[in-house]
Write a protein that holds these residues in place. Structure first.
Motif, mmCIF file in Angstrom:
data_model
loop_
_atom_site.group_PDB
_atom_site.id
_atom_site.type_symbol
_atom_site.label_atom_id
_atom_site.label_comp_id
_atom_site.label_asym_id
_atom_site.label_seq_id
_atom_site.Cartn_x
_atom_site.Cartn_y
_atom_site.Cartn_z
ATOM 1 N N ASN A 194 44.075 39.574 42.270
ATOM 2 C CA ASN A 194 45.122 40.548 42.540
ATOM 3 C C ASN A 194 46.337 39.919 43.209
ATOM 4 O O ASN A 194 47.477 40.107 42.763
ATOM 5 N N SER A 243 37.004 36.936 46.147
ATOM 6 C CA SER A 243 37.072 37.037 44.690
ATOM 7 C C SER A 243 37.863 38.259 44.233
ATOM 8 O O SER A 243 38.478 38.248 43.170
ATOM 9 N N MET A 244 37.827 39.328 45.040
ATOM 10 C CA MET A 244 38.626 40.514 44.706
ATOM 11 C C MET A 244 40.106 40.300 45.027
ATOM 12 O O MET A 244 40.989 40.713 44.281
ATOM 13 N N ALA A 264 39.149 41.967 39.026
ATOM 14 C CA ALA A 264 38.532 42.166 40.342
ATOM 15 C C ALA A 264 37.354 43.122 40.283
ATOM 16 O O ALA A 264 36.546 43.169 41.222
ATOM 17 N N TYR A 282 34.048 41.664 41.000
ATOM 18 C CA TYR A 282 33.759 41.356 42.389
ATOM 19 C C TYR A 282 33.574 42.614 43.231
ATOM 20 O O TYR A 282 32.957 42.563 44.295
ATOM 21 N N ILE A 283 34.079 43.737 42.753
ATOM 22 C CA ILE A 283 33.750 45.007 43.395
ATOM 23 C C ILE A 283 32.254 45.279 43.207
ATOM 24 O O ILE A 283 31.560 45.721 44.123
ATOM 25 N N THR A 325 32.786 37.736 47.872
ATOM 26 C CA THR A 325 33.207 38.863 47.061
ATOM 27 C C THR A 325 34.601 39.340 47.448
ATOM 28 O O THR A 325 35.435 39.621 46.581
#
Length: 395
Positions: A352, A347-348, A55, A58-59, A344
């Motif tokens: 997770n 994606s994060m 992740a 994406y952060i 984003t």
């Protein structure tokens, strides 16, 4: 926007350069996520921590979305794309030589910043130079290009047999070639400025209020893409696939997108973006729901991944095309930021949440949630009502 605007100059040649950029961007994401996930799984890292590390990319993308619109206005399309390529190239070559999960987290942040910068600039440029009646097919070709790169990326797993650094150096050479193409051939251009006194926060709020349904596909696509690339290798290893089977199966999510991107884009030009998004969401969600039933049957898994990827692989591009249909052109840069933001966030969350579902429930639970989300989106289209904008755009 006038036909004499600098952004439209040599639009066809610019378009093909942007296509090349996005192919290589797709390769970088399609390769990094599964290769690094396999590295961490083989080192005994838990799926949850593996997903958290993934992740980081994406952060970095999220951080770029906060400044992308202003950066683009300050430095223009070309410099923003070049800057993104430089960031990705810098981080890429360090991965195999610093095998530390904490360093990888920082490197993925840098890759996320670079990927987000070139994606934002390239996709906005495409949207600004296409007419509504051709927007579906052109943005679909753009999406196909990303899907092509994304499908090629996982094949880099096979290069690991020649050394852990080989996939990264092969990708670096591809990026360097595109860097030179952009630097030499792509003209310098900037988007039109919005009206004086219009605050960015207001444009973002209006974009979402007017086009929330068109912007949600970006979230779903980001969730699916990152979740599949980060969690599917873990899913596959847990149920009994080997690394070669995983590397052969994973590209078919993107291959399905390649097969249906253009047909779905053309159908959206004829029957409407919303109708196509609703249909693809419901049918794609249903396909994800039944995927765990394939188990370790390679060919059934391949067919279902191809169908699901084909149906939802157009979501990001068709969502942006739909937003361009219903928003005034002055709001497209802001809408693009909102779409990138949602992509984003998705994606994060994807790696997770998928990793946690695999850890606490079952490997197949990641597909159940994915299917439910897409089906809810498809049905949710019944709640959205907005007519297309009548503003003029360049041909």
């Amino acid at each position: 926007m006038s036909k004499n605007s600098s952004i439209a100059t040599h639009s066809l040649s610019n378009y093909f350069i942007l296509i090349t950029v996005i192919v290589v961007a797709g390769i970088s994401q399609g390769l990094l996520l599964p290769v690094l996930s396999i590295f961490l799984e083989e080192r005994g890292v838990s799926p949850g921590l593996n997903g958290l590390n993934a992740a980081a990319l994406y952060i970095g993308s999220f951080a770029m979305t906060l400044i992308a619109e202003r950066l683009l206005g300050a430095i223009g399309f070309k410099r923003l794309i070049v800057s993104g390529l430089v960031l990705v190239m810098f981080a890429l070559v360090l991965f195999p030589y610093i095998p530390d999960i904490r360093v990888w987290f920082m490197l993925r942040l840098i890759v996320g910043l670079g990927d987000s910068a070139l994606h934002y600039a390239a996709q906005l440029w495409v949207l600004l130079v296409t007419t509504p009646e051709k927007r579906g097919r052109y943005i679909s070709l753009y999406g196909m290009s990303y899907g092509l790169g994304f499908s090629i990326g996982p094949l880099g797993i096979k290069l690991l047999g020649y050394g852990e650094a080989v996939p990264f150096w092969v990708l670096f050479v591809c990026l360097a070639a595109v860097f030179m193409l952009v630097l030499i051939k792509l003209p310098d251009a900037r988007p039109e400025k919005t009206e004086q006194g219009e605050r960015p926060e207001r444009r973002f709020r209006r974009s979402f209020a007017w086009a929330w349904y068109a912007l949600l596909p970006a979230f779903l696509y980001g969730y699916m893409e990152a979740g599949m690339n980060s969690n599917f290798p873990v899913y596959g290893l847990r149920i009994g696939f080997d690394a070669n089977e995983i590397s052969s199966l994973l590209p078919f999510v993107g291959i399905g997108g390649l097969l249906l991107q253009l047909p779905l884009g053309m159908l959206s030009d004829r029957f409407g973006r919303k109708a196509v998004l609703m249909f693809a969401g419901i049918m794609g969600g249903a396909t994800f729901l039944v995927f765990p039933l394939a188990g370790t049957h390679f060919w059934w898994a391949l067919v279902l991944l191809t169908v699901a990827g084909g149906l939802v692989g157009s979501f990001f591009s068709l969502g942006l095309a739909y937003a361009a249909d219903i928003l005034p052109k002055a709001f497209l840069p802001a809408a693009n930021v909102v779409a990138s933001f949602y992509f984003t966030i998705g994606s994060m969350i994807g790696p997770n949440l998928g990793g946690q579902l695999i850890h606490w429930f079952s490997p197949g639970s990641m597909f159940v949630l994915l299917g439910v989300l897409y089906m809810l989106f498809g049905i949710g289209g019944l709640l959205f009502k907005r007519k297309p904008s009548k503003e003029f755009v360049v041909e």
